[in-house]
Design a protein around this motif. Structure first.
Motif, PDB file in Angstrom:
ATOM      1  N   LEU A   1      14.025  14.794 -17.361  1.00 60.64           N
ATOM      2  CA  LEU A   1      13.890  13.699 -18.327  1.00 60.64           C
ATOM      3  C   LEU A   1      14.382  12.363 -17.776  1.00 60.64           C
ATOM      4  N   GLY A   2      14.959  12.365 -16.574  1.00 55.72           N
ATOM      5  CA  GLY A   2      15.407  11.119 -15.980  1.00 55.72           C
ATOM      6  C   GLY A   2      16.616  10.518 -16.670  1.00 55.72           C
ATOM      7  N   VAL A   3      17.533  11.371 -17.111  1.00 55.23           N
ATOM      8  CA  VAL A   3      18.775  10.900 -17.742  1.00 55.23           C
ATOM      9  C   VAL A   3      19.947  11.529 -16.999  1.00 55.23           C
ATOM     10  N   SER A   4      21.150  11.133 -17.381  1.00 54.34           N
ATOM     11  CA  SER A   4      22.341  11.678 -16.723  1.00 54.34           C
ATOM     12  C   SER A   4      22.747  13.014 -17.337  1.00 54.34           C
ATOM     13  N   VAL A   5      23.506  13.802 -16.561  1.00 52.34           N
ATOM     14  CA  VAL A   5      24.039  15.075 -17.074  1.00 52.34           C
ATOM     15  C   VAL A   5      24.960  14.807 -18.258  1.00 52.34           C
ATOM     16  N   LYS A   6      25.709  13.701 -18.198  1.00 56.99           N
ATOM     17  CA  LYS A   6      26.614  13.354 -19.299  1.00 56.99           C
ATOM     18  C   LYS A   6      25.834  13.125 -20.583  1.00 56.99           C
ATOM     19  N   THR A   7      24.670  12.482 -20.484  1.00 60.09           N
ATOM     20  CA  THR A   7      23.843  12.245 -21.669  1.00 60.09           C
ATOM     21  C   THR A   7      23.330  13.572 -22.233  1.00 60.09           C
ATOM     22  N   VAL A   8      22.905  14.477 -21.341  1.00 62.87           N
ATOM     23  CA  VAL A   8      22.424  15.800 -21.790  1.00 62.87           C
ATOM     24  C   VAL A   8      23.552  16.538 -22.506  1.00 62.87           C
TER      25      VAL A   8
ATOM     26  N   LEU B   1      13.564  20.056 -25.045  1.00 70.16           N
ATOM     27  CA  LEU B   1      13.453  20.690 -23.733  1.00 70.16           C
ATOM     28  C   LEU B   1      14.466  21.822 -23.590  1.00 70.16           C
ATOM     29  N   ALA B   2      15.671  21.638 -24.135  1.00 68.51           N
ATOM     30  CA  ALA B   2      16.676  22.705 -24.091  1.00 68.51           C
ATOM     31  C   ALA B   2      16.174  23.950 -24.811  1.00 68.51           C
TER      32      ALA B   2
END
Length: 330
Positions: free
Chosen positions: A8-15, A37-38
């Motif tokens: 998704l092109g985001v950070s692990v922290k955001t996930v 997606l999860a």
């Protein structure tokens, strides 16, 4: 989480913030895409790994002293577990018996890295624990620790006796005998409520009619019963009681049998009332038994609320009222 972040092109922290409800800054659309997606990838949080990292697992440790083995007392466990799930927690229970100390049980509960530890007993009791042991407990259920340092939730035995006696009074009963449970906390507190109800009506207690249901210094299920002999003596009086209040439903079961052998009608000649509402007894007696229901479900729910919910000032002792179950024996 890395897989989701890369796709998704985001950070692990955001996930992590989206999956675990943290207040990470993100748009609603980003949060929705992460969660979708999860779900597609069948993502599951590894609670053991998270617990090792945070030092706590999403569980409540229950140290149960005899609680798990008694059918009616397990209502506390069921209710605690059901209510805890509302907060995303589960209950992990360990039993304490004669061969296993409270210290051992609490040490085992600690191994699960619980959010909180509660200590519960099968019967309403006062217990004493060493200072280093009791400090491991966040809450006592169905018991009070003698130091008074740790919050406790207990049934309001005095209130229960007041209510059941007043119910009998309200139906015109005035001569009440009490076959009580000797040597245990519930028995002494229920006698206090029995006396209070008489005082409130300005009625005298017939002292010789307050009798122990079993022989010995302390009531147990295996003690020698005195019920039949007491019932014979009570009904042999020139003016017998019009009501027999029983220390619990098992005593009431014996009273029913003794009265039937004497040809005494319930409730026409003598009413019978009791405590606990053990459904397998109370509902099946003929006539069904009027009794005070132990507040075990509410105690379990309240315990989960106190240790799992938002932390606030907790009363040191909470007394939970019984509920009057009106049936045909009064």
């Amino acid at each position: 989480m890395r897989d989701i972040a890369e796709r998704l092109g985001v950070s692990v922290k955001t996930v992590s913030g989206a999956l675990h409800g943290y207040s990470a800054r993100m748009s609603d659309e980003t949060r929705r895409r992460i969660l979708a997606l999860a779900e597609e990838l069948d993502y599951k949080t590894n609670i053991v790994a998270r617990g090792m990292r945070q030092g706590v697992l999403p569980v409540i440790g229950l140290v149960a002293e005899g609680l798990i083995t008694l059918p009616f007392a397990t209502e506390i466990v069921r209710s605690l577990d059901n209510a805890s799930r509302t907060y995303g927690l589960s209950v992990v229970a360990t039993n304490v018996a004669a061969s296993r100390s409270a210290k051992d049980g609490l040490a085992e509960a600690q191994r699960f890295l619980p959010k909180a530890i509660v200590y519960a007993t099968a019967y309403h009791r006062t217990i004493t624990l060493d200072a280093e042991v009791r400090q491991l407990v966040d809450l006592f259920i169905n018991c009070e620790e003698t130091s008074g340092e740790i919050p406790a939730i207990v049934p309001d035995e005095v209130q229960a006796a007041r209510v059941i006696v007043e119910h009998c009074f309200s139906l015109g009963r005035r001569r009440i005998a009490f076959l009580n449970l000797p040597g245990i906390r519930a028995g002494s507190l229920r006698e206090e409520g029995f006396r209070d109800a008489h005082v409130a009506r300005d009625l005298a207690v017939t002292e010789r009619w307050i009798l122990p249901a079993t022989r010995g210094a302390r009531y147990t299920e295996f003690s020698v019963s005195l019920v039949s002999a007491h019932v014979d003596a009570l009904m042999g009086e020139r003016v017998p009681p019009d009501t027999i209040l029983c220390g619990n439903d098992r005593v009431a079961l014996e009273v029913y049998g003794a009265l039937r052998r004497l040809g005494v009608d319930i409730p026409g000649d003598v009413a019978v009332a009791s405590f606990d509402n053990q459904a397998e007894i109370a509902r099946r007696l003929d006539p069904p038994l009027t009794t005070m229901a132990l507040p075990y479900r509410e105690m379990g729910r309240r315990a989960a609320e106190l240790v799992a919910g938002p932390r606030s000032a907790v009363p040191q002792l909470q007394k939970i009222p019984f509920r009057l179950i009106k049936r045909a024996s009064v």
